[in-house]
Design a protein around this motif. Structure first.
Motif, PDB file in Angstrom:
ATOM      1  N   ASN A  71       0.850  -1.181   0.000  1.00 48.59           N
ATOM      2  CA  ASN A  71       0.000   0.000   0.000  1.00 48.59           C
ATOM      3  C   ASN A  71       0.890   1.236   0.000  1.00 48.59           C
ATOM      4  OD1 ASN A  71      -2.084  -1.844   0.352  1.00 48.59           O
ATOM      5  ND2 ASN A  71      -2.311  -1.450   2.535  1.00 48.59           N
ATOM      6  N   ALA A  72       0.296   2.407  -0.194  1.00 44.17           N
ATOM      7  CA  ALA A  72       1.070   3.648  -0.169  1.00 44.17           C
ATOM      8  C   ALA A  72       0.170   4.798   0.223  1.00 44.17           C
ATOM      9  CB  ALA A  72       1.713   3.918  -1.534  1.00 44.17           C
ATOM     10  N   GLY A  73       0.772   5.811   0.828  1.00 44.76           N
ATOM     11  CA  GLY A  73      -0.013   6.979   1.181  1.00 44.76           C
ATOM     12  C   GLY A  73       0.809   8.096   1.787  1.00 44.76           C
ATOM     13  N   HIS A  74       0.298   9.289   1.685  1.00 46.33           N
ATOM     14  CA  HIS A  74       0.772  10.553   2.238  1.00 46.33           C
ATOM     15  C   HIS A  74       1.244  11.490   1.115  1.00 46.33           C
ATOM     16  CE1 HIS A  74       1.519  12.729   6.038  1.00 46.33           C
ATOM     17  NE2 HIS A  74       2.275  13.474   5.241  1.00 46.33           N
ATOM     18  N   ASP A  75       0.495  12.546   0.935  1.00 46.09           N
ATOM     19  CA  ASP A  75       0.781  13.595  -0.060  1.00 46.09           C
ATOM     20  C   ASP A  75       0.652  13.125  -1.502  1.00 46.09           C
ATOM     21  OD1 ASP A  75       1.079  15.448   1.908  1.00 46.09           O
ATOM     22  OD2 ASP A  75       3.254  15.608   1.773  1.00 46.09           O
ATOM     23  N   LEU A  76       0.047  11.986  -1.731  1.00 44.36           N
ATOM     24  CA  LEU A  76      -0.299  11.599  -3.102  1.00 44.36           C
ATOM     25  C   LEU A  76      -1.470  12.466  -3.551  1.00 44.36           C
ATOM     26  CD1 LEU A  76      -0.033   7.714  -2.810  1.00 44.36           C
ATOM     27  CD2 LEU A  76       1.619   9.300  -3.825  1.00 44.36           C
ATOM     28  N   SER A  77      -1.470  12.832  -4.830  1.00 43.04           N
ATOM     29  CA  SER A  77      -2.454  13.781  -5.341  1.00 43.04           C
ATOM     30  C   SER A  77      -2.747  13.482  -6.809  1.00 43.04           C
ATOM     31  CB  SER A  77      -1.911  15.213  -5.213  1.00 43.04           C
ATOM     32  OG  SER A  77      -0.838  15.409  -6.119  1.00 43.04           O
ATOM     33  N   LEU A  78      -3.689  14.227  -7.387  1.00 43.12           N
ATOM     34  CA  LEU A  78      -3.974  14.081  -8.807  1.00 43.12           C
ATOM     35  C   LEU A  78      -2.753  14.395  -9.664  1.00 43.12           C
ATOM     36  CD1 LEU A  78      -7.559  15.608  -9.149  1.00 43.12           C
ATOM     37  CD2 LEU A  78      -6.914  13.197  -9.399  1.00 43.12           C
ATOM     38  N   ASP A  79      -1.866  15.234  -9.158  1.00 45.03           N
ATOM     39  CA  ASP A  79      -0.676  15.615  -9.918  1.00 45.03           C
ATOM     40  C   ASP A  79       0.343  14.488 -10.021  1.00 45.03           C
ATOM     41  OD1 ASP A  79      -1.622  18.178 -10.401  1.00 45.03           O
ATOM     42  OD2 ASP A  79      -0.697  18.998  -8.590  1.00 45.03           O
ATOM     43  N   ASN A  80       0.458  13.669  -8.965  1.00 40.81           N
ATOM     44  CA  ASN A  80       1.557  12.693  -8.943  1.00 40.81           C
ATOM     45  C   ASN A  80       1.123  11.230  -8.925  1.00 40.81           C
ATOM     46  OD1 ASN A  80       0.901  12.079  -6.176  1.00 40.81           O
ATOM     47  ND2 ASN A  80       2.167  13.791  -5.485  1.00 40.81           N
TER      48      ASN A  80
END
Length: 237
Positions: free
Chosen positions: A187-196
């Motif tokens: 899994n992954a998470g933190h500050d992921l956004s539509l941009d990245n």
């Protein structure tokens, strides 16, 4: 495709700022699932400054996809998770006064503690994920705890990507490849956004789930929640 779990902490923050029940946290949880999200994430903290422990209980009949509860496994948190029995618990080493998550576990230093907590959750049918930095030793250490998954802490990637440095993905690729070799879910998470998010997904092998809250809710202020959830789903394909 990787699953999208929407972290609804910021909805609780907005609600708590005025008291009452606007916006309605349970309705938002129901809505993001209706819009296509494959999971709902909450991260209650001891001071209950956003998600309250009672919210975790109230969400049980509302979340029909994957229910992910994140937090530091103090006794009160452990008891809450055992009571609510979510699909997954993500162990995060937050200090009580942390504004947001800011580091992964040292899975070597805290091996025995994490083993004990992980075993208790697994015995109750709850999948365990451990929040780690993209450090190969920490990934190996997570395997030794008995956890089924790790969640990569992606703030460093997001920061570097925002500066135009695509090589910031490389430690995450290496960590993901090792997780696959070890049989750990990713899994992954933190500050992921539509941009990245699209770049991240395209480069990370075996990505199963992303948990996104702050950016997604902020983006929804401009673009609408239904629209933003579906934009993430398209980028995660």
């Amino acid at each position: 495709m990787a699953k999208l779990s929407v972290n609804i902490n910021k909805i609780a923050t907005l609600r708590n700022s005025r008291g009452g029940n606007v916006p309605n946290l349970l309705q938002v949880a129901a809505d993001v699932q209706k819009f296509g999200a494959q999971g709902v994430t909450i991260h209650p903290r001891p001071d209950e400054r956003h998600i309250r422990y009672q919210d975790a209980r109230d969400l049980v009949p509302v979340v029909y996809t994957e229910y992910n509860i994140e937090g530091n496994p103090i006794r009160e948190f452990i008891d809450l998770v055992l009571e609510t029995k979510p699909t997954q618990v993500t162990l995060v080493p937050d200090a009580d006064d942390a504004i947001t998550s800011n580091a992964g576990w040292d899975t070597i230093k805290h091996k025995s503690f994490l083993q004990e907590v992980t075993q208790e959750f697994k015995q109750n049918g709850i999948r365990v994920s451990i929040f780690v930095d993209p450090d190969l030793a920490m990934v190996e250490g997570a395997l030794a705890t008995g956890a089924e998954r790790i969640e990569l802490y992606t703030e460093a990637f997001a920061h570097e990507y925002g500066l135009g440095n695509e090589k910031g993905i490389l430690p995450y690729v290496a960590a993901a490849e090792l997780a696959q070799q070890l049989g750990l879910g990713l899994n992954a998470g933190h500050d992921l956004s539509l941009d990245n998010i699209k770049f991240f997904k395209q480069n990370i092998p075996g990505l199963l789930e992303v948990s996104i809250g702050h950016a997604l809710i902020a983006e929804a202020l401009y673009l609408g929640l239904d629209n933003v959830v579906n934009m993430y789903l398209q980028k995660l394909k």
